[in-house]
Design a protein around this motif. Structure first.
Motif, PDB file in Angstrom:
ATOM      1  N   GLY A   1       0.809  -1.104   0.050  1.00  0.00           N
ATOM      2  CA  GLY A   1       0.086  -0.017   0.054  1.00  0.00           C
ATOM      3  C   GLY A   1       0.949   1.161  -0.007  1.00  0.00           C
ATOM      4  O   GLY A   1       1.815   1.406  -0.869  1.00  0.00           O
ATOM      5  N   TYR A   2       0.472   2.132   0.905  1.00  0.00           N
ATOM      6  CA  TYR A   2       1.313   3.317   1.050  1.00  0.00           C
ATOM      7  C   TYR A   2       1.066   3.892   2.338  1.00  0.00           C
ATOM      8  O   TYR A   2       0.374   3.667   3.218  1.00  0.00           O
ATOM      9  N   SER A   3       2.198   4.962   2.716  1.00  0.00           N
ATOM     10  CA  SER A   3       2.252   5.801   3.867  1.00  0.00           C
ATOM     11  C   SER A   3       1.819   7.137   3.612  1.00  0.00           C
ATOM     12  O   SER A   3       2.620   7.580   2.483  1.00  0.00           O
ATOM     13  N   GLU A   4       1.284   7.769   4.168  1.00  0.00           N
ATOM     14  CA  GLU A   4       1.258   9.259   4.088  1.00  0.00           C
ATOM     15  C   GLU A   4       2.481  10.137   4.600  1.00  0.00           C
ATOM     16  O   GLU A   4       2.740   9.855   5.501  1.00  0.00           O
ATOM     17  N   THR A   5       3.099  10.907   3.725  1.00  0.00           N
ATOM     18  CA  THR A   5       4.427  11.684   4.202  1.00  0.00           C
ATOM     19  C   THR A   5       4.289  13.254   3.832  1.00  0.00           C
ATOM     20  O   THR A   5       3.150  13.563   3.098  1.00  0.00           O
ATOM     21  N   SER A   6       5.231  14.052   4.181  1.00  0.00           N
ATOM     22  CA  SER A   6       5.099  15.371   3.873  1.00  0.00           C
ATOM     23  C   SER A   6       5.363  15.618   2.423  1.00  0.00           C
ATOM     24  O   SER A   6       5.178  16.696   1.901  1.00  0.00           O
ATOM     25  N   GLN A   7       5.965  14.507   1.867  1.00  0.00           N
ATOM     26  CA  GLN A   7       5.892  14.634   0.420  1.00  0.00           C
ATOM     27  C   GLN A   7       5.232  13.716  -0.513  1.00  0.00           C
ATOM     28  O   GLN A   7       5.447  13.354  -1.626  1.00  0.00           O
ATOM     29  N   GLY A   8       3.965  13.599  -0.048  1.00  0.00           N
ATOM     30  CA  GLY A   8       2.944  12.997  -0.693  1.00  0.00           C
ATOM     31  C   GLY A   8       3.046  11.402  -0.288  1.00  0.00           C
ATOM     32  O   GLY A   8       3.487  11.080   0.793  1.00  0.00           O
ATOM     33  N   LYS A   9       2.285  10.638  -0.930  1.00  0.00           N
ATOM     34  CA  LYS A   9       2.124   8.905  -0.426  1.00  0.00           C
ATOM     35  C   LYS A   9       3.562   8.460  -0.782  1.00  0.00           C
ATOM     36  O   LYS A   9       3.817   8.518  -2.050  1.00  0.00           O
ATOM     37  N   SER A  10       4.092   7.668   0.181  1.00  0.00           N
ATOM     38  CA  SER A  10       4.947   6.816  -0.045  1.00  0.00           C
ATOM     39  C   SER A  10       4.669   5.318  -0.330  1.00  0.00           C
ATOM     40  O   SER A  10       4.144   4.798   0.551  1.00  0.00           O
ATOM     41  N   PRO A  11       5.082   4.593  -1.500  1.00  0.00           N
ATOM     42  CA  PRO A  11       4.846   3.205  -1.719  1.00  0.00           C
ATOM     43  C   PRO A  11       5.571   2.298  -0.892  1.00  0.00           C
ATOM     44  O   PRO A  11       6.678   2.674  -0.395  1.00  0.00           O
ATOM     45  N   CYS A  12       4.795   1.405  -0.193  1.00  0.00           N
ATOM     46  CA  CYS A  12       5.568   0.216   0.724  1.00  0.00           C
ATOM     47  C   CYS A  12       4.791  -0.848   0.861  1.00  0.00           C
ATOM     48  O   CYS A  12       3.928  -1.200   0.012  1.00  0.00           O
TER      49      CYS A  12
ATOM     50  N   GLY B   1       3.412   8.113  -4.639  1.00  0.00           N
ATOM     51  CA  GLY B   1       3.656   6.805  -5.293  1.00  0.00           C
ATOM     52  C   GLY B   1       2.786   5.759  -4.341  1.00  0.00           C
ATOM     53  O   GLY B   1       2.645   6.084  -3.150  1.00  0.00           O
ATOM     54  N   VAL B   2       2.381   4.744  -4.834  1.00  0.00           N
ATOM     55  CA  VAL B   2       1.580   3.721  -4.312  1.00  0.00           C
ATOM     56  C   VAL B   2       1.720   2.344  -4.758  1.00  0.00           C
ATOM     57  O   VAL B   2       1.891   1.966  -6.046  1.00  0.00           O
ATOM     58  N   ALA B   3       1.913   1.351  -3.900  1.00  0.00           N
ATOM     59  CA  ALA B   3       2.039   0.088  -4.391  1.00  0.00           C
ATOM     60  C   ALA B   3       0.376  -0.443  -4.151  1.00  0.00           C
ATOM     61  O   ALA B   3       0.010  -0.654  -3.301  1.00  0.00           O
TER      62      ALA B   3
ATOM     63  N   VAL C   1       3.369  -3.728  -7.492  1.00  0.00           N
ATOM     64  CA  VAL C   1       3.379  -2.989  -8.687  1.00  0.00           C
ATOM     65  C   VAL C   1       2.483  -1.846  -8.448  1.00  0.00           C
ATOM     66  O   VAL C   1       1.592  -1.982  -7.248  1.00  0.00           O
ATOM     67  N   GLY C   2       2.587  -0.693  -8.983  1.00  0.00           N
ATOM     68  CA  GLY C   2       1.962   0.457  -8.498  1.00  0.00           C
ATOM     69  C   GLY C   2       2.303   1.684  -9.433  1.00  0.00           C
ATOM     70  O   GLY C   2       2.430   1.474 -10.688  1.00  0.00           O
ATOM     71  N   TYR C   3       2.364   2.702  -8.965  1.00  0.00           N
ATOM     72  CA  TYR C   3       2.987   3.886  -9.577  1.00  0.00           C
ATOM     73  C   TYR C   3       3.688   4.972  -8.971  1.00  0.00           C
ATOM     74  O   TYR C   3       3.695   4.873  -7.697  1.00  0.00           O
ATOM     75  N   VAL C   4       4.548   5.770  -9.658  1.00  0.00           N
ATOM     76  CA  VAL C   4       5.225   6.862  -9.009  1.00  0.00           C
ATOM     77  C   VAL C   4       5.082   7.813  -9.841  1.00  0.00           C
ATOM     78  O   VAL C   4       4.665   7.863 -10.960  1.00  0.00           O
ATOM     79  N   ALA C   5       5.050   9.228  -9.093  1.00  0.00           N
ATOM     80  CA  ALA C   5       4.762  10.568  -9.822  1.00  0.00           C
ATOM     81  C   ALA C   5       5.814  11.589  -9.774  1.00  0.00           C
ATOM     82  O   ALA C   5       6.485  11.561  -8.653  1.00  0.00           O
ATOM     83  N   ASP C   6       5.836  12.154 -10.636  1.00  0.00           N
ATOM     84  CA  ASP C   6       6.771  13.540 -10.571  1.00  0.00           C
ATOM     85  C   ASP C   6       6.076  14.623 -11.081  1.00  0.00           C
ATOM     86  O   ASP C   6       4.731  14.790 -11.225  1.00  0.00           O
ATOM     87  N   VAL C   7       6.499  15.965 -11.271  1.00  0.00           N
ATOM     88  CA  VAL C   7       6.094  17.257 -11.886  1.00  0.00           C
ATOM     89  C   VAL C   7       4.951  16.697 -12.996  1.00  0.00           C
ATOM     90  O   VAL C   7       3.957  17.613 -13.213  1.00  0.00           O
ATOM     91  N   ASP C   8       5.456  15.940 -13.844  1.00  0.00           N
ATOM     92  CA  ASP C   8       4.763  16.262 -15.220  1.00  0.00           C
ATOM     93  C   ASP C   8       3.816  14.976 -15.424  1.00  0.00           C
ATOM     94  O   ASP C   8       2.773  15.015 -16.026  1.00  0.00           O
ATOM     95  N   ARG C   9       3.992  13.707 -14.608  1.00  0.00           N
ATOM     96  CA  ARG C   9       3.240  12.461 -15.129  1.00  0.00           C
ATOM     97  C   ARG C   9       3.423  11.540 -13.950  1.00  0.00           C
ATOM     98  O   ARG C   9       4.412  11.605 -12.991  1.00  0.00           O
ATOM     99  N   ASP C  10       2.417  10.600 -14.075  1.00  0.00           N
ATOM    100  CA  ASP C  10       2.446   9.300 -13.308  1.00  0.00           C
ATOM    101  C   ASP C  10       3.168   8.192 -13.879  1.00  0.00           C
ATOM    102  O   ASP C  10       2.543   7.843 -15.118  1.00  0.00           O
TER     103      ASP C  10
ATOM    104  N   GLY D   1       0.303   6.271 -16.515  1.00  0.00           N
ATOM    105  CA  GLY D   1       0.036   4.765 -16.511  1.00  0.00           C
ATOM    106  C   GLY D   1      -0.045   4.455 -14.908  1.00  0.00           C
ATOM    107  O   GLY D   1       0.631   5.158 -14.269  1.00  0.00           O
ATOM    108  N   TYR D   2      -0.732   3.329 -14.699  1.00  0.00           N
ATOM    109  CA  TYR D   2      -0.914   2.889 -13.450  1.00  0.00           C
ATOM    110  C   TYR D   2      -0.911   1.276 -13.575  1.00  0.00           C
ATOM    111  O   TYR D   2      -1.651   0.721 -14.211  1.00  0.00           O
ATOM    112  N   ALA D   3      -0.265   0.700 -12.767  1.00  0.00           N
ATOM    113  CA  ALA D   3      -0.281  -0.815 -12.554  1.00  0.00           C
ATOM    114  C   ALA D   3      -1.026  -1.174 -11.296  1.00  0.00           C
ATOM    115  O   ALA D   3      -0.703  -0.448 -10.215  1.00  0.00           O
ATOM    116  N   ASN D   4      -1.859  -2.090 -11.626  1.00  0.00           N
ATOM    117  CA  ASN D   4      -2.925  -2.107 -10.197  1.00  0.00           C
ATOM    118  C   ASN D   4      -2.787  -3.771  -9.836  1.00  0.00           C
ATOM    119  O   ASN D   4      -3.210  -4.033  -8.667  1.00  0.00           O
ATOM    120  N   ALA D   5      -2.226  -4.532 -10.554  1.00  0.00           N
ATOM    121  CA  ALA D   5      -2.123  -6.072 -10.219  1.00  0.00           C
ATOM    122  C   ALA D   5      -0.917  -6.756 -10.730  1.00  0.00           C
ATOM    123  O   ALA D   5      -0.488  -6.210 -11.751  1.00  0.00           O
TER     124      ALA D   5
END
Length: 353
Positions: free
Chosen positions: A169-180, A200-202, A215-224, A250-254
């Motif tokens: 899943g993910y944790s909430e941080t000061s820099q957004g969601k952190s995948p874990c 970012g989310v797993a 699997v999941g996604y990570v984001a920057d200023v331009d895209r996911d 794009g996003y990976a879900n499974a």
């Protein structure tokens, strides 16, 4: 949800299970779980083949099924229902509902489920009114999972391998969601973009032998960017890159591993002749992306994945421009599922027995 990604189920060799992914040796009946709207209210349901089976909530308010597992002749599903004041995490054994404990006052959801022997394992989260706490339940006994900060997080996928519970899943941080992901209650942070941290989310997890895949996604200023983590090492999954433009979202879900191939399902933007790119349901097999047929004009998403023999099954929805239609794909062949209404419906989980 953020649409909950249920990522739904996984089954392979040692019977690992992950929200949204599964594998088995022989396919006979396709089961899909999700929700549909009836007069503006979400209803929890699953489909056996193309036959719709409603799941009970409180009879009045919203409900949804996020995960499915079949053992023998028993169908297990997990999700939530509302009592009008809060959303309550739960699982269903057949059509018998069992509530899962949160704090008793605020929202919670069950997002993923696996059955090992006679034990039901469910992942999810609950709120205390200020934050969401990731957790899993063994039967109805809750185990809270540590987040990176006091901001909390969510567990979105579960698998059990050799007696060990893995969640992602993910944790909430000061820099957004952190995948874990968590092994038992030990958290492993997954790498995001180091230079431009963003969400970012797993969404899905799978264990094969000694390797942990997420699997999941990570984001920057331009895209996911959709991505795969193997034992914590990130590899971005391919998306379309139109000439002269940046790569699309794009996003990976499974995720599931079968025959030595890592498969992932999700959605990615696809360029169209005119207008903005449209999200297409897609399947990644190794480093190759395959778009799955919708109506060719409107959005689609793949939430769940199951590999049986030589056939890859994917489930989700596509839009026809008027409503969202639940469906699954066997290879490239799409089967639409009926909900009995003309409102939106989606599939979040898949199992083939």
């Amino acid at each position: 949800m953020k649409r909950l990604i249920p990522l739904a189920v996984a089954l392979l060799l040692t019977l690992p299970m992950a929200a949204g992914a599964a594998a088995a040796s022989a396919a006979h009946v396709v089961y899909a779980a999700g929700s549909y709207f009836n007069k503006g209210v979400s209803k929890a349901a699953y489909w056996k083949g193309v036959t719709l089976v409603d799941l009970p909530g409180d009879g009045t308010h919203a409900a949804g099924a996020q995960s499915i597992f079949v053992s023998g002749s028993t169908v297990y599903t997990a999700g939530y229902y509302s009592d009008g004041a809060k959303e309550i995490p739960c699982f269903w054994t057949g059509n018998k509902k069992t509530d899962l404990p949160g704090d008793g006052k605020h929202n919670g959801r069950a997002t993923s489920l696996q059955v090992v022997g006679t034990t039901i394992y469910t992942a999810g989260y609950y709120s205390d009114g200020t934050k969401e706490t990731p957790c899993f339940w063994t039967g109805t006994v809750r185990t809270d999972l540590p987040a990176a900060t006091a901001g909390g997080g969510e567990a979105l996928s579960i698998t059990v391998s050799a007696g060990t519970v893995y969640t992602a899943g993910y944790s909430e941080t000061s820099q957004g969601k952190s995948p874990c992901y968590w092994v038992g209650n030990k958290r492993t942070e997954l790498p995001r973009n180091a230079q431009v941290p963003g969400n970012g989310v797993a969404n899905g997890i799978f264990v094969a032998k000694t390797s942990v895949y997420a699997v999941g996604y990570v984001a920057d200023v331009d895209r996911d960017t959709p991505c795969l983590w193997t034992n914590g090492k990130r590899a971005d999954l391919p998306v379309d890159k139109p000439s002269g433009l940046e790569s699309l979202n794009g996003y990976a879900n499974a995720v599931v591993v079968a025959g030595g191939v890592v498969y992932a399902a999700g959605q990615a933007q696809k360029p169209v002749a005119q207008g903005d790119p449209v999200y297409s349901a897609c399947l990644w097999g190794g480093a190759k992306k395959t778009d799955l047929p919708g109506d060719g004009k409107h959005k689609a998403n793949a939430y769940a994945l199951f590999v049986s023999g030589a056939t890859v099954y994917v489930a989700g929805f596509y839009s026809n421009g008027t409503r969202e239609i639940p469906c699954y794909w066997a290879g490239a062949k799409r089967t639409d599922l009926k909900s009995g209404t003309d409102d939106d419906a989606e599939v979040y989980a898949l199992f083939v027995s």
